[in-house]
Design a protein around this motif. Structure first.
Motif, short mmCIF file in Angstrom:
data_model
loop_
_atom_site.label_atom_id
_atom_site.label_comp_id
_atom_site.label_asym_id
_atom_site.label_seq_id
_atom_site.Cartn_x
_atom_site.Cartn_y
_atom_site.Cartn_z
N GLU A 292 0.83 -1.21 0.00
CA GLU A 292 0.00 0.00 0.00
C GLU A 292 0.87 1.26 0.00
O GLU A 292 0.54 2.25 -0.65
N LYS A 293 1.99 1.22 0.71
CA LYS A 293 2.88 2.38 0.79
C LYS A 293 3.31 2.85 -0.59
O LYS A 293 3.37 4.06 -0.85
N TYR A 294 3.60 1.91 -1.47
CA TYR A 294 4.12 2.27 -2.80
C TYR A 294 3.04 2.28 -3.89
O TYR A 294 3.36 2.36 -5.07
N SER A 295 1.79 2.22 -3.48
CA SER A 295 0.69 2.31 -4.44
C SER A 295 0.52 3.76 -4.89
O SER A 295 0.92 4.70 -4.20
N PHE A 296 -0.12 3.93 -6.04
CA PHE A 296 -0.36 5.28 -6.55
C PHE A 296 -1.29 6.05 -5.61
O PHE A 296 -1.14 7.26 -5.43
N SER A 297 -2.25 5.36 -5.00
CA SER A 297 -3.18 6.05 -4.11
C SER A 297 -2.46 6.65 -2.91
O SER A 297 -2.71 7.81 -2.53
N ASN A 298 -1.53 5.90 -2.30
CA ASN A 298 -0.78 6.47 -1.18
C ASN A 298 0.19 7.54 -1.65
O ASN A 298 0.37 8.56 -0.98
N TRP A 299 0.81 7.32 -2.82
CA TRP A 299 1.73 8.32 -3.37
C TRP A 299 1.00 9.65 -3.57
O TRP A 299 1.53 10.72 -3.25
N LEU A 300 -0.22 9.59 -4.08
CA LEU A 300 -1.01 10.81 -4.28
C LEU A 300 -1.29 11.51 -2.95
O LEU A 300 -1.15 12.73 -2.83
N ARG A 301 -1.71 10.74 -1.96
CA ARG A 301 -2.03 11.34 -0.67
C ARG A 301 -0.78 11.98 -0.05
O ARG A 301 -0.86 13.05 0.54
N PHE A 302 0.36 11.32 -0.24
CA PHE A 302 1.62 11.88 0.25
C PHE A 302 1.98 13.15 -0.52
O PHE A 302 2.32 14.18 0.07
N ALA A 303 1.88 13.09 -1.85
CA ALA A 303 2.24 14.24 -2.68
C ALA A 303 1.33 15.42 -2.42
O ALA A 303 1.78 16.58 -2.41
N PHE A 304 0.04 15.16 -2.20
CA PHE A 304 -0.95 16.23 -2.04
C PHE A 304 -1.24 16.57 -0.57
O PHE A 304 -2.16 17.33 -0.28
N ASP A 305 -0.47 15.97 0.35
CA ASP A 305 -0.63 16.25 1.79
C ASP A 305 -2.04 15.90 2.28
O ASP A 305 -2.64 16.61 3.08
N ILE A 306 -2.56 14.77 1.78
CA ILE A 306 -3.89 14.30 2.19
C ILE A 306 -3.71 13.20 3.24
O ILE A 306 -3.00 12.22 3.01
N GLU A 307 -4.34 13.37 4.37
CA GLU A 307 -4.27 12.34 5.42
C GLU A 307 -5.43 11.37 5.28
O GLU A 307 -6.51 11.76 4.84
N PRO A 308 -5.24 10.07 5.65
CA PRO A 308 -3.97 9.52 6.12
C PRO A 308 -3.08 9.11 4.95
O PRO A 308 -3.58 8.80 3.86
N HIS A 309 -1.78 9.08 5.17
CA HIS A 309 -0.85 8.56 4.18
C HIS A 309 0.42 8.08 4.87
O HIS A 309 0.69 8.47 6.00
N GLN A 310 1.14 7.22 4.17
CA GLN A 310 2.47 6.84 4.62
C GLN A 310 3.48 7.69 3.87
O GLN A 310 3.42 7.79 2.65
N ALA A 311 4.42 8.28 4.59
CA ALA A 311 5.47 9.06 3.93
C ALA A 311 6.37 8.13 3.12
O ALA A 311 6.66 7.01 3.53
N ILE A 312 6.77 8.58 1.95
CA ILE A 312 7.63 7.78 1.07
C ILE A 312 8.94 8.55 0.89
O ILE A 312 8.97 9.60 0.24
N THR A 313 10.00 8.03 1.46
CA THR A 313 11.29 8.71 1.40
C THR A 313 12.29 7.88 0.60
O THR A 313 11.99 6.74 0.20
N LEU A 314 13.45 8.45 0.38
CA LEU A 314 14.55 7.75 -0.31
C LEU A 314 15.62 7.42 0.71
O LEU A 314 15.84 8.17 1.67
N PRO A 315 16.33 6.31 0.52
CA PRO A 315 17.38 5.93 1.49
C PRO A 315 18.62 6.80 1.30
O PRO A 315 18.88 7.32 0.21
N LYS A 316 19.37 6.95 2.36
CA LYS A 316 20.68 7.59 2.29
C LYS A 316 21.68 6.54 1.83
O LYS A 316 21.89 5.53 2.50
N LEU A 317 22.29 6.76 0.68
CA LEU A 317 23.16 5.76 0.08
C LEU A 317 24.63 6.06 0.38
O LEU A 317 25.02 7.23 0.51
N PRO A 318 25.45 5.00 0.46
CA PRO A 318 26.90 5.23 0.59
C PRO A 318 27.44 5.86 -0.68
O PRO A 318 26.91 5.66 -1.77
N GLU A 319 28.49 6.64 -0.54
CA GLU A 319 29.08 7.31 -1.70
C GLU A 319 29.67 6.29 -2.66
O GLU A 319 30.20 5.26 -2.24
N ARG A 320 29.60 6.61 -3.94
CA ARG A 320 30.18 5.73 -4.95
C ARG A 320 31.63 6.13 -5.22
O ARG A 320 31.95 7.28 -5.24
#
Length: 349
Positions: free
Chosen positions: A321-349
């Motif tokens: 559900e976190k990575y579904s378009f419906s949750n992505w929309l709620r996150f993008a549009f600041d609509i509650e409830p939603h799960q925040a979708i973040t990116l990981p901190k990666l080691p340097e290449r």
């Protein structure tokens, strides 16, 4: 109850806009589509060239050509905008570079919340950054872009892509390893090495590669059992999804222009598919499971064999559900409830 309204402004790019619009409507939005592809500017006279130089160099109007190309569409797009009562609740824009700034201002004036998303690096979009002022959120998908351009930190939002959750799975599984993508010199070696390994261990592959000139792509790759097609013949993205649903395992080759995860990764999540990818950053995401996702390095054939024997490990429903378009929309549009979708901190290449 009145539906929330959203303006969808983007180019047609393999008809993915149709899928986005359908999913928006499925999730209860009233959608106004502004689909526009910027064509190549063709000068019809010497006077037109002189005029362009005058506007760009003397009057500092760098979007002169863009404005001229957009003119035939302006009246129809404004008619659509004016049909919205008051202001739209949201505007979702993909590829802002195609629209001139004058129209971006019209969108800004007509939208309560304006969000950008793209499948490119911030560096690639550098020449479009003067347009960031129109957006409330400028979302990006490459983890290596985190921390870049701190002067825009209040608008830059790291997030992944998504899978489209409004379509039922209809096709039976074919047992194939499926890849579809555009021909790019950066990934010729990866595709060729995997193809040869798959042949060696007798894996059923179903590869589709698009190019401006398919015959040249075929010559450069040197692979026979691949379907080459021209971009003019490309299937709409919705048909692409049906092919994805029918495959057993999805294959994803990194383009090396960025390290953001492709839509294929999220299709694998949504449709419960195993995935083989050359993007090794995938191991840093919360949905990564070694039994579901295999990172191909061009030589680990024995590990590939073992991966093929492992059963798929179902993901927890809340992770899908976190990575579904419906949750992505709620996150993008600041609509509650939603799960925040973040990116990981990666080691340097």
């Amino acid at each position: 109850m009145k539906k929330p309204s959203v303006i969808l402004a983007m180019p047609p790019i393999f008809s993915i806009y149709q899928v986005i619009a359908e999913n928006l409507r499925f999730h209860g939005f009233e959608v106004v589509e502004l689909i526009y592809e910027e064509k190549k500017f063709v000068y019809t006279s010497l006077w037109q060239r002189v005029k362009k130089l005058y506007y760009r160099n003397l009057l500092r109007q760098r979007e002169y050509k863009k404005e001229q190309l957009f003119k035939p569409y302006y009246a129809d797009f404004m008619r659509k905008l004016n049909s919205i009562e008051g202001r739209a609740d949201y505007c979702l824009m993909i590829w802002p570079g195609v629209f001139p700034s004058s129209f971006m201002q019209q969108l800004r004036d007509k939208s309560r919340l304006m969000v950008h998303y793209n499948w490119e690096t911030l560096e690639f979009l550098e020449h479009e950054f003067y347009k960031i002022r129109y957006f409330d959120k400028f979302m990006f998908f490459d983890p290596y872009d985190i921390g870049k351009r701190p002067e825009y930190a209040d608008k830059l939002v790291p997030t992944t892509s998504f899978w489209f959750d409004c379509y039922p799975i209809e096709k039976p599984v074919s047992g194939s390893l499926f890849f579809i993508g555009s021909h790019a010199k950066q990934r010729i070696d990866d595709i060729r090495l995997f193809y040869q390994a798959a042949q060696e261990i007798r894996l059923p592959i179903d590869f589709h590669i698009g190019a401006k000139q398919p015959e040249i792509a075929k010559q450069e790759l040197g692979l026979e059992r691949v379907h080459y097609f021209s971009f003019d013949e490309a299937l709409p993205y919705k048909e692409n999804l049906k092919m994805v649903q029918g495959a057993s395992i999805l294959v994803d080759f990194l383009n090396n222009k960025h390290y953001g995860l492709s839509l294929r990764v999220f299709e694998a999540i949504g449709y419960d598919k195993k995935l083989i990818t050359t993007n090794d950053t995938v191991v840093h995401y919360d949905f990564y499971r070694p039994s579901n996702i295999f990172v191909w390095d061009g030589k680990n054939i024995e590990a590939l064999k073992a991966f093929m024997q492992q059963p798929y490990e179902p993901l927890p429903p809340e992770l899908k559900e976190k990575y579904s378009f419906s949750n992505w929309l709620r996150f993008a549009f600041d609509i509650e409830p939603h799960q925040a979708i973040t990116l990981p901190k990666l080691p340097e290449r």
